[in-house]
Design a protein around this motif. Structure first.
Motif, PDB file in Angstrom:
ATOM      1  N   HIS A 153      41.516  44.206  54.181  1.00  0.00           N
ATOM      2  CA  HIS A 153      40.210  44.725  53.551  1.00  0.00           C
ATOM      3  C   HIS A 153      40.583  45.378  52.258  1.00  0.00           C
ATOM      4  CE1 HIS A 153      37.881  45.518  57.380  1.00  0.00           C
ATOM      5  NE2 HIS A 153      37.993  44.240  57.152  1.00  0.00           N
ATOM      6  N   GLY A 154      41.934  45.603  52.245  1.00  0.00           N
ATOM      7  CA  GLY A 154      42.514  45.947  50.790  1.00  0.00           C
ATOM      8  C   GLY A 154      42.818  44.985  49.711  1.00  0.00           C
ATOM      9  N   PHE A 155      42.504  43.965  49.992  1.00  0.00           N
ATOM     10  CA  PHE A 155      42.813  42.652  49.476  1.00  0.00           C
ATOM     11  C   PHE A 155      44.209  42.469  49.195  1.00  0.00           C
ATOM     12  CE2 PHE A 155      38.732  44.178  47.749  1.00  0.00           C
ATOM     13  CZ  PHE A 155      37.887  43.050  48.623  1.00  0.00           C
ATOM     14  N   LEU A 156      45.336  42.726  50.243  1.00  0.00           N
ATOM     15  CA  LEU A 156      46.378  42.547  50.224  1.00  0.00           C
ATOM     16  C   LEU A 156      47.084  41.088  49.698  1.00  0.00           C
ATOM     17  CD1 LEU A 156      49.253  43.903  50.715  1.00  0.00           C
ATOM     18  CD2 LEU A 156      49.099  43.020  53.161  1.00  0.00           C
ATOM     19  N   GLY A 157      47.823  41.011  48.704  1.00  0.00           N
ATOM     20  CA  GLY A 157      48.279  39.752  48.265  1.00  0.00           C
ATOM     21  C   GLY A 157      47.311  39.031  47.563  1.00  0.00           C
ATOM     22  N   ILE A 158      46.238  39.307  47.168  1.00  0.00           N
ATOM     23  CA  ILE A 158      44.997  38.804  46.407  1.00  0.00           C
ATOM     24  C   ILE A 158      44.431  39.798  45.410  1.00  0.00           C
ATOM     25  CG2 ILE A 158      44.740  36.645  47.702  1.00  0.00           C
ATOM     26  CD1 ILE A 158      42.028  38.110  48.583  1.00  0.00           C
ATOM     27  N   GLU A 159      45.134  40.949  45.059  1.00  0.00           N
ATOM     28  CA  GLU A 159      44.601  41.836  44.225  1.00  0.00           C
ATOM     29  C   GLU A 159      44.342  41.437  42.852  1.00  0.00           C
ATOM     30  OE1 GLU A 159      47.663  43.823  46.849  1.00  0.00           O
ATOM     31  OE2 GLU A 159      47.588  41.921  45.575  1.00  0.00           O
ATOM     32  N   GLU A 160      45.157  40.578  42.139  1.00  0.00           N
ATOM     33  CA  GLU A 160      44.846  40.117  40.756  1.00  0.00           C
ATOM     34  C   GLU A 160      43.834  39.229  40.734  1.00  0.00           C
ATOM     35  OE1 GLU A 160      48.045  38.736  38.450  1.00  0.00           O
ATOM     36  OE2 GLU A 160      49.431  40.009  39.326  1.00  0.00           O
ATOM     37  N   GLN A 161      43.451  38.189  41.688  1.00  0.00           N
ATOM     38  CA  GLN A 161      42.230  37.353  41.781  1.00  0.00           C
ATOM     39  C   GLN A 161      40.991  38.137  42.009  1.00  0.00           C
ATOM     40  OE1 GLN A 161      45.381  37.186  43.322  1.00  0.00           O
ATOM     41  NE2 GLN A 161      45.489  34.971  44.319  1.00  0.00           N
ATOM     42  N   THR A 162      41.229  39.257  42.970  1.00  0.00           N
ATOM     43  CA  THR A 162      39.833  40.104  43.326  1.00  0.00           C
ATOM     44  C   THR A 162      39.742  40.766  42.170  1.00  0.00           C
ATOM     45  OG1 THR A 162      40.641  40.133  45.658  1.00  0.00           O
ATOM     46  CG2 THR A 162      38.983  41.430  44.901  1.00  0.00           C
ATOM     47  N   ILE A 163      40.545  41.398  41.489  1.00  0.00           N
ATOM     48  CA  ILE A 163      39.943  42.193  40.176  1.00  0.00           C
ATOM     49  C   ILE A 163      39.711  41.385  39.201  1.00  0.00           C
ATOM     50  CG2 ILE A 163      41.018  43.508  38.397  1.00  0.00           C
ATOM     51  CD1 ILE A 163      43.025  44.786  40.801  1.00  0.00           C
ATOM     52  N   SER A 164      39.844  40.280  38.871  1.00  0.00           N
ATOM     53  CA  SER A 164      39.666  39.191  37.969  1.00  0.00           C
ATOM     54  C   SER A 164      38.331  38.765  38.230  1.00  0.00           C
ATOM     55  CB  SER A 164      40.624  38.217  37.787  1.00  0.00           C
ATOM     56  OG  SER A 164      40.176  37.265  36.921  1.00  0.00           O
ATOM     57  N   ALA A 165      38.133  38.725  39.443  1.00  0.00           N
ATOM     58  CA  ALA A 165      36.464  38.179  39.984  1.00  0.00           C
ATOM     59  C   ALA A 165      35.518  39.464  39.722  1.00  0.00           C
ATOM     60  CB  ALA A 165      36.616  37.742  41.346  1.00  0.00           C
ATOM     61  N   ILE A 166      35.997  40.370  39.939  1.00  0.00           N
ATOM     62  CA  ILE A 166      35.137  41.665  39.586  1.00  0.00           C
ATOM     63  C   ILE A 166      34.962  41.913  38.399  1.00  0.00           C
ATOM     64  CG2 ILE A 166      34.787  44.114  40.185  1.00  0.00           C
ATOM     65  CD1 ILE A 166      36.664  43.928  42.824  1.00  0.00           C
ATOM     66  N   ALA A 167      35.893  41.715  37.457  1.00  0.00           N
ATOM     67  CA  ALA A 167      35.670  41.996  36.149  1.00  0.00           C
ATOM     68  C   ALA A 167      34.760  41.039  35.562  1.00  0.00           C
ATOM     69  CB  ALA A 167      36.993  42.013  35.480  1.00  0.00           C
ATOM     70  N   ASP A 168      34.784  39.543  35.937  1.00  0.00           N
ATOM     71  CA  ASP A 168      34.122  38.694  35.509  1.00  0.00           C
ATOM     72  C   ASP A 168      32.628  38.864  35.813  1.00  0.00           C
ATOM     73  OD1 ASP A 168      36.229  37.366  34.403  1.00  0.00           O
ATOM     74  OD2 ASP A 168      36.346  35.926  36.033  1.00  0.00           O
ATOM     75  N   PHE A 169      32.507  39.401  36.885  1.00  0.00           N
ATOM     76  CA  PHE A 169      31.038  39.450  37.411  1.00  0.00           C
ATOM     77  C   PHE A 169      30.389  40.811  36.731  1.00  0.00           C
ATOM     78  CE2 PHE A 169      28.101  42.400  39.916  1.00  0.00           C
ATOM     79  CZ  PHE A 169      27.439  41.481  40.239  1.00  0.00           C
ATOM     80  N   ILE A 170      31.032  41.832  36.284  1.00  0.00           N
ATOM     81  CA  ILE A 170      30.664  42.865  35.498  1.00  0.00           C
ATOM     82  C   ILE A 170      30.222  42.567  34.102  1.00  0.00           C
ATOM     83  CG2 ILE A 170      31.460  45.172  34.427  1.00  0.00           C
ATOM     84  CD1 ILE A 170      32.906  45.741  37.150  1.00  0.00           C
ATOM     85  N   LYS A 171      31.275  41.736  33.595  1.00  0.00           N
ATOM     86  CA  LYS A 171      30.955  41.025  32.191  1.00  0.00           C
ATOM     87  C   LYS A 171      29.777  40.179  31.946  1.00  0.00           C
ATOM     88  CE  LYS A 171      36.032  41.029  31.094  1.00  0.00           C
ATOM     89  NZ  LYS A 171      37.177  40.232  30.764  1.00  0.00           N
ATOM     90  N   ARG A 172      29.291  39.411  33.123  1.00  0.00           N
ATOM     91  CA  ARG A 172      28.295  38.639  32.953  1.00  0.00           C
ATOM     92  C   ARG A 172      27.056  39.502  33.279  1.00  0.00           C
ATOM     93  NH1 ARG A 172      30.705  35.808  37.369  1.00  0.00           N
ATOM     94  NH2 ARG A 172      28.867  36.483  38.743  1.00  0.00           N
ATOM     95  N   ARG A 173      27.172  40.669  33.444  1.00  0.00           N
ATOM     96  CA  ARG A 173      25.779  41.584  33.712  1.00  0.00           C
ATOM     97  C   ARG A 173      25.493  42.193  32.477  1.00  0.00           C
ATOM     98  NH1 ARG A 173      23.556  39.461  37.620  1.00  0.00           N
ATOM     99  NH2 ARG A 173      24.649  39.433  39.314  1.00  0.00           N
TER     100      ARG A 173
END
Length: 53
Positions: free
Chosen positions: A33-53
């Motif tokens: 639930h804390g995105f252990l081991g995939i933090e960078e990919q998760t943050i990147s996906a969230i940032a991309d989502f925000i930029k598209r808005r």
């Protein structure tokens, strides 16, 4: 990352898979639930989502 089909008016969803071995109780930072081991990919996906808005 695949997109999930949603009905009209629904929100977009993002599913993250992978990560490391659970080191704490569920829902804490060092668990899936804390995105252990995939933090960078998760943050990147969230940032991309925000930029598209």
């Amino acid at each position: 990352m695949p997109r999930i089909a949603t009905p009209a008016g629904a929100r977009e969803s993002l599913v993250m898979r992978g990560g490391g071995r659970t080191l704490t109780e569920p829902c804490q930072a060092r668990s899936p639930h804390g995105f252990l081991g995939i933090e960078e990919q998760t943050i990147s996906a969230i940032a991309d989502f925000i930029k598209r808005r």
